[in-house]
Enzyme design. Structure first.
Site, PDB file in Angstrom:
ATOM      1  N   ARG A   1       0.813  -1.232   0.000  1.00  0.00           N
ATOM      2  CA  ARG A   1       0.000   0.000   0.000  1.00  0.00           C
ATOM      3  C   ARG A   1       0.842   1.277   0.000  1.00  0.00           C
ATOM      4  NH1 ARG A   1      -2.705  -3.262   3.444  1.00  0.00           N
ATOM      5  NH2 ARG A   1      -4.517  -4.247   2.501  1.00  0.00           N
TER       6      ARG A   1
ATOM      7  N   LYS B   1       2.692  11.747 -10.850  1.00  0.00           N
ATOM      8  CA  LYS B   1       1.954  10.737 -11.618  1.00  0.00           C
ATOM      9  C   LYS B   1       2.859   9.543 -11.904  1.00  0.00           C
ATOM     10  CE  LYS B   1      -1.280  13.716 -14.163  1.00  0.00           C
ATOM     11  NZ  LYS B   1      -1.673  14.172 -15.519  1.00  0.00           N
TER      12      LYS B   1
ATOM     13  N   GLU C   1       9.401  19.003 -24.641  1.00  0.00           N
ATOM     14  CA  GLU C   1       8.714  19.375 -23.393  1.00  0.00           C
ATOM     15  C   GLU C   1       9.283  20.662 -22.781  1.00  0.00           C
ATOM     16  OE1 GLU C   1       5.930  18.188 -22.283  1.00  0.00           O
ATOM     17  OE2 GLU C   1       5.777  16.063 -22.801  1.00  0.00           O
TER      18      GLU C   1
ATOM     19  N   LYS D   1       6.794  23.686 -14.547  1.00  0.00           N
ATOM     20  CA  LYS D   1       5.887  22.564 -14.282  1.00  0.00           C
ATOM     21  C   LYS D   1       5.401  22.619 -12.835  1.00  0.00           C
ATOM     22  CE  LYS D   1       4.474  17.979 -14.574  1.00  0.00           C
ATOM     23  NZ  LYS D   1       4.560  16.676 -15.207  1.00  0.00           N
TER      24      LYS D   1
ATOM     25  N   GLU E   1      -5.345  18.107 -11.337  1.00  0.00           N
ATOM     26  CA  GLU E   1      -5.759  18.407 -12.704  1.00  0.00           C
ATOM     27  C   GLU E   1      -7.253  18.705 -12.848  1.00  0.00           C
ATOM     28  OE1 GLU E   1      -3.614  16.046 -15.501  1.00  0.00           O
ATOM     29  OE2 GLU E   1      -4.774  16.785 -17.198  1.00  0.00           O
TER      30      GLU E   1
ATOM     31  N   ARG F   1      -3.731  22.824 -14.452  1.00  0.00           N
ATOM     32  CA  ARG F   1      -2.778  21.778 -14.818  1.00  0.00           C
ATOM     33  C   ARG F   1      -3.049  21.250 -16.228  1.00  0.00           C
ATOM     34  NH1 ARG F   1      -0.399  16.747 -11.139  1.00  0.00           N
ATOM     35  NH2 ARG F   1       0.932  15.935 -12.791  1.00  0.00           N
TER      36      ARG F   1
ATOM     37  N   ASN G   1      -1.065  20.088 -21.040  1.00  0.00           N
ATOM     38  CA  ASN G   1      -1.361  19.232 -22.189  1.00  0.00           C
ATOM     39  C   ASN G   1      -1.221  19.963 -23.518  1.00  0.00           C
ATOM     40  OD1 ASN G   1      -1.987  16.841 -20.751  1.00  0.00           O
ATOM     41  ND2 ASN G   1      -3.905  17.810 -20.129  1.00  0.00           N
TER      42      ASN G   1
ATOM     43  N   HIS H   1      -0.473  18.157 -26.739  1.00  0.00           N
ATOM     44  CA  HIS H   1      -0.586  16.719 -26.484  1.00  0.00           C
ATOM     45  C   HIS H   1      -1.775  16.043 -27.159  1.00  0.00           C
ATOM     46  CE1 HIS H   1       2.665  17.370 -23.731  1.00  0.00           C
ATOM     47  NE2 HIS H   1       2.657  16.117 -23.314  1.00  0.00           N
TER      48      HIS H   1
ATOM     49  N   HIS I   1      -0.358  13.133 -29.114  1.00  0.00           N
ATOM     50  CA  HIS I   1      -0.632  11.741 -28.741  1.00  0.00           C
ATOM     51  C   HIS I   1      -1.141  10.938 -29.925  1.00  0.00           C
ATOM     52  CE1 HIS I   1      -0.953  12.056 -24.107  1.00  0.00           C
ATOM     53  NE2 HIS I   1       0.197  11.527 -24.473  1.00  0.00           N
TER      54      HIS I   1
ATOM     55  N   HIS J   1       8.082  11.003 -27.822  1.00  0.00           N
ATOM     56  CA  HIS J   1       6.983  11.758 -27.203  1.00  0.00           C
ATOM     57  C   HIS J   1       7.154  13.270 -27.406  1.00  0.00           C
ATOM     58  CE1 HIS J   1       3.841  12.846 -24.410  1.00  0.00           C
ATOM     59  NE2 HIS J   1       4.701  13.622 -23.773  1.00  0.00           N
TER      60      HIS J   1
HETATM   61  P1  NAD Z   1      12.585   6.394 -21.650  1.00  0.00           P
HETATM   62  O1  NAD Z   1      12.577   6.208 -20.221  1.00  0.00           O
HETATM   63  O2  NAD Z   1      12.061   5.300 -22.508  1.00  0.00           O
HETATM   64  O3  NAD Z   1      14.053   6.743 -22.150  1.00  0.00           O
HETATM   65  C1  NAD Z   1      14.289   6.993 -23.509  1.00  0.00           C
HETATM   66  C2  NAD Z   1      15.410   6.120 -24.062  1.00  0.00           C
HETATM   67  O4  NAD Z   1      16.651   6.612 -23.596  1.00  0.00           O
HETATM   68  C3  NAD Z   1      15.364   4.674 -23.666  1.00  0.00           C
HETATM   69  O5  NAD Z   1      15.762   3.911 -24.778  1.00  0.00           O
HETATM   70  C4  NAD Z   1      16.403   4.563 -22.558  1.00  0.00           C
HETATM   71  O6  NAD Z   1      16.957   3.267 -22.533  1.00  0.00           O
HETATM   72  C5  NAD Z   1      17.405   5.575 -22.984  1.00  0.00           C
HETATM   73  N1  NAD Z   1      18.161   6.253 -21.932  1.00  0.00           N
HETATM   74  C6  NAD Z   1      17.681   6.784 -20.790  1.00  0.00           C
HETATM   75  N2  NAD Z   1      18.635   7.467 -20.138  1.00  0.00           N
HETATM   76  C7  NAD Z   1      19.758   7.342 -20.890  1.00  0.00           C
HETATM   77  C8  NAD Z   1      21.083   7.834 -20.746  1.00  0.00           C
HETATM   78  N3  NAD Z   1      21.410   8.644 -19.737  1.00  0.00           N
HETATM   79  N4  NAD Z   1      21.986   7.489 -21.669  1.00  0.00           N
HETATM   80  C9  NAD Z   1      21.620   6.721 -22.734  1.00  0.00           C
HETATM   81  N5  NAD Z   1      20.389   6.258 -22.949  1.00  0.00           N
HETATM   82  C10 NAD Z   1      19.468   6.566 -22.023  1.00  0.00           C
HETATM   83  O7  NAD Z   1      11.731   7.673 -22.097  1.00  0.00           O
HETATM   84  P2  NAD Z   1      11.555   9.146 -21.528  1.00  0.00           P
HETATM   85  O8  NAD Z   1      11.434   9.969 -22.739  1.00  0.00           O
HETATM   86  O9  NAD Z   1      12.519   9.510 -20.492  1.00  0.00           O
HETATM   87  O10 NAD Z   1      10.140   9.040 -20.819  1.00  0.00           O
HETATM   88  C11 NAD Z   1       8.983   8.671 -21.543  1.00  0.00           C
HETATM   89  C12 NAD Z   1       8.001   8.070 -20.588  1.00  0.00           C
HETATM   90  O11 NAD Z   1       7.748   8.999 -19.548  1.00  0.00           O
HETATM   91  C13 NAD Z   1       6.663   7.742 -21.204  1.00  0.00           C
HETATM   92  O12 NAD Z   1       6.279   6.466 -20.802  1.00  0.00           O
HETATM   93  C14 NAD Z   1       5.725   8.776 -20.628  1.00  0.00           C
HETATM   94  O13 NAD Z   1       4.418   8.297 -20.479  1.00  0.00           O
HETATM   95  C15 NAD Z   1       6.354   9.063 -19.303  1.00  0.00           C
HETATM   96  N6  NAD Z   1       6.055  10.385 -18.771  1.00  0.00           N
HETATM   97  C16 NAD Z   1       5.553  10.470 -17.538  1.00  0.00           C
HETATM   98  C17 NAD Z   1       5.248  11.693 -16.996  1.00  0.00           C
HETATM   99  C18 NAD Z   1       4.730  11.769 -15.613  1.00  0.00           C
HETATM  100  O14 NAD Z   1       4.277  12.834 -15.198  1.00  0.00           O
HETATM  101  N7  NAD Z   1       4.799  10.704 -14.852  1.00  0.00           N
HETATM  102  C19 NAD Z   1       5.485  12.866 -17.715  1.00  0.00           C
HETATM  103  C20 NAD Z   1       6.026  12.750 -18.990  1.00  0.00           C
HETATM  104  C21 NAD Z   1       6.307  11.509 -19.501  1.00  0.00           C
HETATM  105 ZN    ZN Z   2       4.314  15.144 -22.439  1.00  0.00          ZN
END
Ligand code: NAD
Ligand code: ZN
Length: 340
Positions: free
Chosen positions: A111, A132, A174, A213, A223, A227, A231, A234, A238, A250
């Site tokens: 939990r 999130k 972003e 942010k 949200e 907030r 988006n 987005h 998306h 993304h």
């Molecule tokens: P990711 O975590 O997939 O990383 C992108 C790529 O970079 C991957 O292939 C990873 O292996 C590689 N990588 C990561 N760090 C590295 C480094 N230092 N050196 C070399 N390679 C590296 O993607 P991301 O773009 O960081 O995040 C995308 C995800 O985040 C999505 O799933 C999205 O839904 C989520 N997200 C969440 C929130 C939230 O508020 N929780 C906000 C935005 C995005």
């Molecule tokens: Zn985003």
């Protein structure tokens, strides 16, 4: 190093800078376990080992597919096998994928236990704030999730040295969004007008971008109100991400989405700025209006088929507006002529 406090419930500190990961402290916990992105582990294993010593490491395969029920179960089983109790902590080292996955495990295991975030991508400056956490199902992205704040974020810019170009651009998508949403940050960014200069100053840019942010999230943690402006870009982004079957990153998709939003409002230089940061390059994608339109209608933010957009006529002044099909079609035609 730079540190600041996020006024979430509970509040937590974000430390940003070259080498801050070495400040990681887990003294107050009974046990700690690390979830590390596969690529990050390949490139930085020794650096990480020197800090985490003999902690158990779970290596998470790179990519969005890891935000799954399968990987969720794998991690939970590791936690159980390692006898992690309520006083234990999970350390998430990676981008948004590992952050969301390990964060969701922390939110639900017994939990809820603590988790420490070590973002290694530029894009993860976004996911490090707002609490999130989520995994995907075959039906929809982020469809199982929670609000669970990290207890500390160590944003060590040393990890960013190995980030591939595609991920750098995604992160800047972003950053640009935060820049358009906040006139103060926008003015600040004028000192870093292109990608090369901006990359050299990534630490200070990340700090400012996170604080934008933070401002939106603190005003509206769940949200219901402002907030939603986060988006920006987005709704269309998306849809494009899905059409590309996630070959588009993304942040790159969000950049095309912000360009699309600009066709629905007064042009204020959004497209020019995005191009300066290496975004909005011509797409090799088969995209037609009906496919985009249907995906946008199914977006979780659309209410009974009405598609709500975040638009902007003045930098720093977003607003939400329902936009009808004919107007969308016209904007899409303009968009298509430029980017397809
Ligand atoms: P990711 O975590 O997939 O990383 C992108 C790529 O970079 C991957 O292939 C990873 O292996 C590689 N990588 C990561 N760090 C590295 C480094 N230092 N050196 C070399 N390679 C590296 O993607 P991301 O773009 O960081 O995040 C995308 C995800 O985040 C999505 O799933 C999205 O839904 C989520 N997200 C969440 C929130 C939230 O508020 N929780 C906000 C935005 C995005
Ligand atoms: Zn985003």
């Amino acid at each position: 190093t730079n540190s600041f406090l996020i006024h979430a419930i509970p509040p937590y500190m974000i430390h940003v800078g070259d080498g801050v990961f070495a400040e990681l402290s887990v003294k107050k916990y009974s046990q700690a376990i690390c979830c590390v992105d596969e690529r990050v582990w390949q490139s930085h294993e020794q650096y990480i080992r020197d800090v985490i010593k003999d902690m158990t490491v779970i290596v998470i395969p790179s990519g969005e597919k890891s935000k799954s029920l399968d990987k969720y179960q794998v991690i939970i089983e590791h936690l159980l096998k390692n006898h992690i109790d309520r006083k234990g902590v999970i350390i998430a080292i990676g981008g948004g994928v590992v952050g969301d996955l390990a964060g969701f495990c922390a939110a639900t295991y017994m939990r809820g236990i603590d988790f420490i975030q070590v973002p290694t991508t530029i894009l993860a400056h976004d996911s490090a704030i707002g609490g999130k956490v989520a995994i995907n199902t075959d039906v929809a992205k982020n469809s199982i999730g929670a609000f669970h704040q990290p207890t500390t974020v160590y944003y060590d810019t040393q990890f960013l040295a190995t980030l591939p170009e595609r991920e750098v651009l995604s992160g800047f998508g972003e950053i640009c969004k935060h820049m358009f949403l906040d006139k103060h940050f926008y003015d600040f960014m004028q000192a870093f007008p292109d990608l090369a200069v901006a990359e050299e100053n990534i630490e200070t840019i990340l700090l400012h971008s996170m604080q934008v942010k933070q401002k939106f999230v603190e005003e509206d943690p769940y949200e219901n109100d402002v907030r939603k402006y986060l988006n920006f870009g987005h709704t269309f982004g998306h849809a494009l991400e899905q059409i590309s079957n996630y070959s588009l990153s993304h942040g790159a998709a969000v950049a095309y989405g912000m360009a699309f939003a600009e066709y629905l409002a007064t042009p204020i230089g959004i497209r020019e700025m995005l191009i300066n940061y290496g975004l909005l390059t011509p797409l090799q994608l088969d995209v037609d209006f009906d496919t985009v339109y249907n995906l946008m209608k199914n977006d979780k933010k659309s209410v009974s088929g009405a598609i709500q957009f975040v638009l902007m006529d003045v930098i720093g002044h977003p607003y939400a507006q329902v936009v009808g099909e004919s107007e969308l079609r016209e904007a899409f035609d303009n968009w298509r002529m430029e980017y397809l």
